[in-house]
Design an enzyme around this catalytic site. Sequence first.
Site, PDB file in Angstrom:
ATOM      1  N   GLY A   1      71.273  81.475 -72.529  1.00 26.52           N
ATOM      2  CA  GLY A   1      70.569  80.583 -71.605  1.00 26.52           C
ATOM      3  C   GLY A   1      69.075  80.485 -71.792  1.00 26.52           C
TER       4      GLY A   1
ATOM      5  N   CYS B   1      79.907  54.294 -74.529  1.00 32.47           N
ATOM      6  CA  CYS B   1      79.773  53.986 -75.950  1.00 32.47           C
ATOM      7  C   CYS B   1      81.145  53.748 -76.602  1.00 32.47           C
ATOM      8  CB  CYS B   1      78.950  55.064 -76.656  1.00 32.47           C
ATOM      9  SG  CYS B   1      78.173  54.413 -78.146  1.00 32.47           S
TER      10      CYS B   1
ATOM     11  N   HIS C   1      74.341  55.140 -73.788  1.00 34.27           N
ATOM     12  CA  HIS C   1      74.738  56.434 -73.211  1.00 34.27           C
ATOM     13  C   HIS C   1      73.947  56.685 -71.929  1.00 34.27           C
ATOM     14  CE1 HIS C   1      77.170  58.050 -76.551  1.00 34.27           C
ATOM     15  NE2 HIS C   1      76.355  57.360 -77.326  1.00 34.27           N
TER      16      HIS C   1
ATOM     17  N   GLU D   1      74.380  58.809 -69.777  1.00 29.86           N
ATOM     18  CA  GLU D   1      74.294  60.246 -69.462  1.00 29.86           C
ATOM     19  C   GLU D   1      72.988  60.881 -69.915  1.00 29.86           C
ATOM     20  OE1 GLU D   1      76.365  58.871 -71.673  1.00 29.86           O
ATOM     21  OE2 GLU D   1      76.748  60.166 -73.402  1.00 29.86           O
TER      22      GLU D   1
HETATM   23  N1  GLN Z   1      81.617  55.371 -83.217  1.00 30.04           N
HETATM   24  C1  GLN Z   1      81.030  54.334 -82.432  1.00 30.04           C
HETATM   25  C2  GLN Z   1      79.892  53.649 -83.170  1.00 30.04           C
HETATM   26  O1  GLN Z   1      79.344  54.225 -84.095  1.00 30.04           O
HETATM   27  C3  GLN Z   1      80.580  54.856 -81.082  1.00 30.04           C
HETATM   28  C4  GLN Z   1      79.504  55.879 -81.179  1.00 30.04           C
HETATM   29  C5  GLN Z   1      79.323  56.680 -79.904  1.00 30.04           C
HETATM   30  O2  GLN Z   1      80.211  56.722 -79.073  1.00 30.04           O
HETATM   31  N2  GLN Z   1      78.206  57.321 -79.767  1.00 30.04           N
HETATM   32  O3  GLN Z   1      79.520  52.559 -82.847  1.00 30.04           O
END
Ligand code: GLN
Length: 530
Positions: free
Chosen positions: A5, A375, A506, A508
Amino acid sequence: MSGIGKGIATASIGRILKSKGFSVTAIKIDPYINVDAGTMNPTEHGEVFVLDDGYETDQDMGNYERFLDESLPSINYMTTGRVYQEVIRRERNLEYHGKNVEVVPDIPLEVIRRIKEAQKEAEVDITLVEIGGTIGEYQNIIFLEAARMLRQQCPDDVAVVMLSYVPIPNNIGEMKTKPTQYASRELNSVGLQADVILARASAPLDQKRKEKIATFCNIVPDHVISAPDVESIYDVPINFEKDGLGKILCGVLGLKDKPAHLQDWENFVAKVKNGNRKLNIAVVGKYFMSGDYVLSDVYISVIESLKHAAAANDVEVKLSYLDSEEYEKDASKLEELKQYNGIIVPGGFGSRGVEGIISAIKFVRENKIPYFGLCYGMQLMVVEYARNVAGIEDAHTAEIKPDAKNTVIDLMPEQKEKIAKGNYGGTMRLGSYPCKLKEGTIARESYGSSEINERHRHRYEVNPNSIGKLTQAGLKFSGVSPDDKLMEIAELPKKDHPFLLGTQFHPEFKSRPLNPHPLFVAFIKAVAKK
Ligand code: GLN
């Protein structure tokens, strides 16, 4: 030692100092030859965390951003490879004016230059630098040498914090400080003395152990901080403050101490623990197992984002990891998805488990189970919709079937050119890009604004040739790039499904405890209704 950690400890120190009103930034040093984390296998290294400027880094950068509630630039991440690359570039460019370029001092000097540049760029009072690896190993020695030189340059401005593991062996049931004593001596042998020792153990340290560590590691007992296992990582700053860590560090650095305002953090932690309902969410995908262990590290940002959004909705989430390859072997297993209040398909690459994921998406679409695709999870949601609703039977992503007639997910023409030339490097869309949101959509309603910026890490996009057919069949592209060319968010209208939404980016990477991500909050809200 890795895995005890250091990242969370560094991030927690950052949160404490920030709550005292200091401006803070944090740097991560990874002692690998890899220039960045982009080429590392997630099962080996955990999640690749992408910064706004597109740099691919270690998951600890994510911890820093979450705890500090700030976005960090690429100068805040360095590896051995990155440092050597710069020194060698400069040498080739005659910037050393004919001098011998040597591992010591030129490599540590470049490390120090980067630390100072990060500090300057962020214009902060305090810069935290986490050195990865374990004291005594060969790999991180140049970074420790940099720390020694930096301290020698400005002795009153550098504090050294050592995080040490204090085991309680089962057979004796007693806390053993010897490994910490040896670690402290190893640190001395490279010319460094710890000002503070964070003692990581399964239980809090007693006074006797504190004194023992103090005596043999040459520091005052108050500077030995108890770092016991805690229920939530977000407890760590609060726990450190119980031992007065912020005040101690101010003392070492010659800064006037100020009161820590951790109330908002404490409120968040209380909510993380006291959600009034438990929701079951399944993460469907691959990359879950290493031997007999579930590798949740690969999805750390997704997991943390769910926690932030759950706290914001006064609920708790219980996560399960479902291997999509099982659905390829036996389609009747899809029924298990009915036990969950919501499903997430996170990012990914390659063909393993993909048909299983597509079947799972079909199942949750038909059974109206809330779905959030990140994604790859968005791309496969588009493939599923194309095949089963828009009637494009052979629809696929070009990542898996480049010669399919209907690649509804494909490379953009500029990327194809690069790949044809064997230049794979520049073909990923990385980092922050703007996105416009359409009125009257879940996305627009969730964000409460019409333009957003989100971070990307992918090669493929929704094929412009397929957009017409998909839209006619009822799929809504609620988020698009400013020039309307790239589809960034796909969703089904609320009247058709409680929540079926996927993002090309993304989300996240931008969720923070004190600033949960709007789409995660909306997803959890839909999940809670189910
Ligand atoms: N493999 C997919 C792409 O390259 C999605 C990539 C991901 O989920 N980060 O577009």
